[in-house]
Design a protein around this motif. Sequence first.
Motif, PDB file in Angstrom:
ATOM      1  N   GLU A 207       0.835  -1.212   0.000  1.00 30.18           N
ATOM      2  CA  GLU A 207       0.000   0.000   0.000  1.00 30.18           C
ATOM      3  C   GLU A 207       0.861   1.251   0.000  1.00 30.18           C
ATOM      4  O   GLU A 207       0.573   2.225  -0.721  1.00 30.18           O
ATOM      5  N   GLU A 225      -1.547 -17.298  -2.819  1.00 29.85           N
ATOM      6  CA  GLU A 225      -2.787 -16.664  -2.364  1.00 29.85           C
ATOM      7  C   GLU A 225      -2.575 -15.194  -2.027  1.00 29.85           C
ATOM      8  O   GLU A 225      -3.447 -14.354  -2.305  1.00 29.85           O
ATOM      9  N   THR A 226      -1.413 -14.872  -1.431  1.00 30.62           N
ATOM     10  CA  THR A 226      -1.144 -13.470  -1.111  1.00 30.62           C
ATOM     11  C   THR A 226      -0.815 -12.680  -2.377  1.00 30.62           C
ATOM     12  O   THR A 226      -1.087 -11.486  -2.468  1.00 30.62           O
ATOM     13  N   LYS A 228      -2.336 -13.208  -5.250  1.00 33.20           N
ATOM     14  CA  LYS A 228      -3.657 -12.896  -5.799  1.00 33.20           C
ATOM     15  C   LYS A 228      -4.249 -11.673  -5.128  1.00 33.20           C
ATOM     16  O   LYS A 228      -4.826 -10.793  -5.786  1.00 33.20           O
ATOM     17  N   ARG A 229      -4.121 -11.606  -3.816  1.00 35.51           N
ATOM     18  CA  ARG A 229      -4.636 -10.460  -3.076  1.00 35.51           C
ATOM     19  C   ARG A 229      -3.880  -9.187  -3.464  1.00 35.51           C
ATOM     20  O   ARG A 229      -4.493  -8.119  -3.609  1.00 35.51           O
ATOM     21  N   VAL A 231      -2.551  -8.541  -6.346  1.00 35.89           N
ATOM     22  CA  VAL A 231      -3.048  -8.152  -7.670  1.00 35.89           C
ATOM     23  C   VAL A 231      -4.362  -7.388  -7.530  1.00 35.89           C
ATOM     24  O   VAL A 231      -4.588  -6.372  -8.212  1.00 35.89           O
ATOM     25  N   GLU A 232      -5.226  -7.845  -6.640  1.00 36.47           N
ATOM     26  CA  GLU A 232      -6.498  -7.165  -6.406  1.00 36.47           C
ATOM     27  C   GLU A 232      -6.278  -5.770  -5.835  1.00 36.47           C
ATOM     28  O   GLU A 232      -6.946  -4.803  -6.225  1.00 36.47           O
ATOM     29  N   ILE A 233      -5.361  -5.650  -4.899  1.00 38.08           N
ATOM     30  CA  ILE A 233      -5.065  -4.349  -4.285  1.00 38.08           C
ATOM     31  C   ILE A 233      -4.465  -3.394  -5.315  1.00 38.08           C
ATOM     32  O   ILE A 233      -4.776  -2.199  -5.363  1.00 38.08           O
ATOM     33  N   ASN A 234      -3.608  -3.920  -6.155  1.00 40.04           N
ATOM     34  CA  ASN A 234      -2.877  -3.106  -7.129  1.00 40.04           C
ATOM     35  C   ASN A 234      -3.798  -2.456  -8.155  1.00 40.04           C
ATOM     36  O   ASN A 234      -3.622  -1.293  -8.524  1.00 40.04           O
ATOM     37  N   LYS A 235      -4.783  -3.225  -8.635  1.00 42.45           N
ATOM     38  CA  LYS A 235      -5.725  -2.720  -9.642  1.00 42.45           C
ATOM     39  C   LYS A 235      -5.023  -2.137 -10.873  1.00 42.45           C
ATOM     40  O   LYS A 235      -5.449  -1.123 -11.446  1.00 42.45           O
ATOM     41  N   THR A 257      -1.747 -16.206 -10.772  1.00 39.99           N
ATOM     42  CA  THR A 257      -2.212 -15.252  -9.762  1.00 39.99           C
ATOM     43  C   THR A 257      -2.537 -13.895 -10.379  1.00 39.99           C
ATOM     44  O   THR A 257      -3.205 -13.072  -9.764  1.00 39.99           O
ATOM     45  N   GLY A 258      -2.030 -13.645 -11.591  1.00 38.93           N
ATOM     46  CA  GLY A 258      -2.293 -12.371 -12.252  1.00 38.93           C
ATOM     47  C   GLY A 258      -1.144 -11.393 -12.227  1.00 38.93           C
ATOM     48  O   GLY A 258      -1.296 -10.250 -12.683  1.00 38.93           O
TER      49      GLY A 258
END
Length: 281
Positions: A207, A225-226, A228-229, A231-235, A257-258
């Motif tokens: 962040e 798994e972290t 993936k999270r 990647v979601e936070i990064n947007k 994971t992206g």
Amino acid sequence: MTARLSSLIVEDAVARALKEDFGDAGDITTNATIPAAANAKAVIAARKPGVIAGVDAALAAFRLTDPAINITVEKQDGARVQKGDVILSIDGPARGVLSAERVALNFMGHLSGIATATAALVDAVKGTGVKIACTRKTAPGLRAFQKHAVKCGGGHNHRFGLYDAVMIKDNHIAAAGGIAEALSAARADVGHMVKIQIEVDGFDQLEDALANGADVILLDNFEPETMKRAVEINKGRAVLEASGNITIDTVRTVAETGVDVISSGWITHSAPNLDVGLDFL
């Protein structure tokens, strides 16, 4: 097609390797046993399947040893070969062929091993859109060659040295006083063309890195798994690079994971040599 290395880089490194081998007396075995007028026909061929790199270095080894040696390139850098495929066909003075053999094979075997290891990772992540990249974990004096070999295997290059991109690691963060401080100082100091990467080891640091404008963020030893999270936070705001203990068995899971890039030091510092050999006909 992969761009070729500058002939200035190739000939300088190969000349140093030949000088190391020839010493002050030259090839005393070949000079003692082979008549000066003897001619030879030979091939360099793959003894295992793989991806070829180092053709220009091999050519330079023969050319610098004896310009009278004629070589036909049968397989270019980046070519995938099977056992028995001929890479170079050679015709010329036998002494020169024998004296240049080991240096030519050392370059080609080592670099083809890197290209082959890279290709295995690239193949494993096919369809995910992820790039496989190397690192600065290269042999001293061979970085340009090893990074070229990575590209021959379908991979991508990370920064070449300390001079072409900013990479802020954990010790930089500690010494600078924090992520915000390190990123702010870097942004103020380098030119607008220089990318800034920072290594993070958790979501709080991620962040902070995003809030302070990092171009590239290295997810150091994150679990899938972290990742993936992350990647979601990064947007999509920063390029996300995954690194740390990436193997052929885990690389596909990491790619899915992206993340954008997966970097591996193993493909340059520990890739096994590809077995290529020279045989007289």
